[in-house]
Design a protein around this motif. Structure first.
Motif, PDB file in Angstrom:
ATOM      1  N   ASP A 118       0.746  -1.178   0.016  1.00 52.91           N
ATOM      2  CA  ASP A 118       0.047   0.007   0.026  1.00 52.91           C
ATOM      3  C   ASP A 118       0.863   1.277  -0.186  1.00 52.91           C
ATOM      4  OD1 ASP A 118      -2.304   1.605   0.216  1.00 52.91           O
ATOM      5  OD2 ASP A 118      -2.274   1.500   2.287  1.00 52.91           O
ATOM      6  N   ASN A 119       1.595   1.404  -1.005  1.00 58.04           N
ATOM      7  CA  ASN A 119       2.549   2.536  -1.268  1.00 58.04           C
ATOM      8  C   ASN A 119       1.820   3.589  -1.880  1.00 58.04           C
ATOM      9  OD1 ASN A 119       4.527   4.376  -1.993  1.00 58.04           O
ATOM     10  ND2 ASN A 119       5.007   3.198  -3.824  1.00 58.04           N
ATOM     11  N   SER A 120       1.529   4.882  -0.834  1.00 58.60           N
ATOM     12  CA  SER A 120       0.662   5.822  -1.084  1.00 58.60           C
ATOM     13  C   SER A 120       1.295   6.826  -2.377  1.00 58.60           C
ATOM     14  CB  SER A 120       0.498   6.630   0.158  1.00 58.60           C
ATOM     15  OG  SER A 120       0.039   5.922   0.706  1.00 58.60           O
ATOM     16  N   TRP A 121       2.587   6.377  -2.463  1.00 60.90           N
ATOM     17  CA  TRP A 121       3.399   7.484  -3.440  1.00 60.90           C
ATOM     18  C   TRP A 121       3.171   6.684  -5.014  1.00 60.90           C
ATOM     19  CZ3 TRP A 121       4.542  11.841  -1.138  1.00 60.90           C
ATOM     20  CH2 TRP A 121       4.753  11.741   0.387  1.00 60.90           C
ATOM     21  N   GLN A 122       2.719   5.793  -4.845  1.00 60.79           N
ATOM     22  CA  GLN A 122       2.649   4.967  -6.200  1.00 60.79           C
ATOM     23  C   GLN A 122       2.093   5.715  -7.519  1.00 60.79           C
ATOM     24  OE1 GLN A 122       3.439   2.009  -7.487  1.00 60.79           O
ATOM     25  NE2 GLN A 122       2.368   2.431  -9.406  1.00 60.79           N
ATOM     26  N   GLY A 123       3.096   5.922  -8.534  1.00 60.33           N
ATOM     27  CA  GLY A 123       2.694   6.545  -9.606  1.00 60.33           C
ATOM     28  C   GLY A 123       2.360   8.004  -9.640  1.00 60.33           C
ATOM     29  N   LYS A 124       2.517   8.746  -8.652  1.00 58.59           N
ATOM     30  CA  LYS A 124       2.235  10.227  -8.395  1.00 58.59           C
ATOM     31  C   LYS A 124       3.241  11.036  -8.974  1.00 58.59           C
ATOM     32  CE  LYS A 124      -1.395   9.925  -5.707  1.00 58.59           C
ATOM     33  NZ  LYS A 124      -2.636  10.165  -5.840  1.00 58.59           N
ATOM     34  N   PRO A 125       2.916  11.890  -9.853  1.00 56.28           N
ATOM     35  CA  PRO A 125       3.800  12.863 -10.379  1.00 56.28           C
ATOM     36  C   PRO A 125       4.310  13.677  -9.309  1.00 56.28           C
ATOM     37  CG  PRO A 125       1.310  13.028 -11.277  1.00 56.28           C
ATOM     38  CD  PRO A 125       1.409  12.203 -10.161  1.00 56.28           C
ATOM     39  N   VAL A 126       5.628  14.196  -9.368  1.00 52.46           N
ATOM     40  CA  VAL A 126       6.125  14.897  -8.175  1.00 52.46           C
ATOM     41  C   VAL A 126       7.183  15.974  -8.867  1.00 52.46           C
ATOM     42  CG1 VAL A 126       7.719  13.295  -7.866  1.00 52.46           C
ATOM     43  CG2 VAL A 126       7.261  14.710  -6.097  1.00 52.46           C
TER      44      VAL A 126
END
Ligand code: FNR
Length: 185
Positions: A101-109
């Motif tokens: 459950d990686n909340s950062w998964q696939g996020k643009p940053v």
């Protein structure tokens, strides 16, 4: 009408008079039309302890939810001893867990940094970019916002007064929005 793009701003300093927190406040006012920056607070996140992963602390749950609900992330961080401050690394680690459950998964940053030194926190930026690989985030490469000699760029109330820095922040936010829309297609 297109819905607003949501950016979650996360500052890597807890200091009240922090230049990085001030830069994040400035960014919230420099956003393009149809974009909103919300701010996540990491000061209540406890030290990471893997024993707690099965029953996440409330502050961590809230942080993970904020990340999941946002379209993009904006880190604004100082550099401590040539790297990312421990408080920020700690928050990043928590939100990456549990493993499934990686909340950062696939996020643009995107990243900005401010330092009282000459190099403006650039080395912390590169350490963040290294983390993005394992977190599976999608970093914006340009423009870079590296605020060197920060004490001369804010007034005594923490308002950003350097026009060139404001321009670069505006450009970074515009580029982050374009990048986010591209990844959402
Ligand atoms: C620093 N500072 C610092 N600056 C820098 O450019 N490179 C570095 O490696 C460090 N290392 C460092 C370590 C620690 C523990 C502290 C407290 C400070 C200085 C730092 O850039 C300065 O204190 C900034 O003002 C910190 O950011 P905020 O709190 O103003 O956002």
């Amino acid at each position: 009408m297109e819905r607003k793009i949501k950016i979650l701003g996360i500052a890597g300093s807890l200091r009240i008079g922090s230049f990085n927190r001030a830069a994040l406040r400035a960014a919230t006012k420099l956003v393009p039309k149809d974009v909103v920056i919300e701010t996540a607070e990491i000061k209540d996140i406890p030290l990471f302890n893997q024993d707690l992963e099965k029953r996440l602390p409330g502050s961590v749950k809230k942080f993970k939810e904020q990340i999941k609900k946002t379209d993009a992330i904006l880190f604004i961080t100082p550099e401590y001893n040539y790297s990312v401050p421990g408080v920020l690394k700690n928050a990043i680690d928590w939100a990456s867990r549990p493993y499934t459950d990686n909340s950062w998964q696939g996020k643009p940053v995107a990243i900005m940094s401010a330092s009282t030194g000459m190099l403006g926190g650039a080395r912390a930026q590169y350490h963040l970019r290294q983390m993005f690989i394992f977190l599976n985030m999608h970093p914006l490469n340009r423009p870079e916002v590296i605020i060197a000699n920060a004490s001369g760029k804010f007034d005594e109330k923490g308002n950003l007064i350097d026009e060139e820095t404001k321009k670069r922040i505006r450009e970074l936010l515009e580029a982050l929005v374009t990048w986010t829309k591209r990844l959402q297609k």
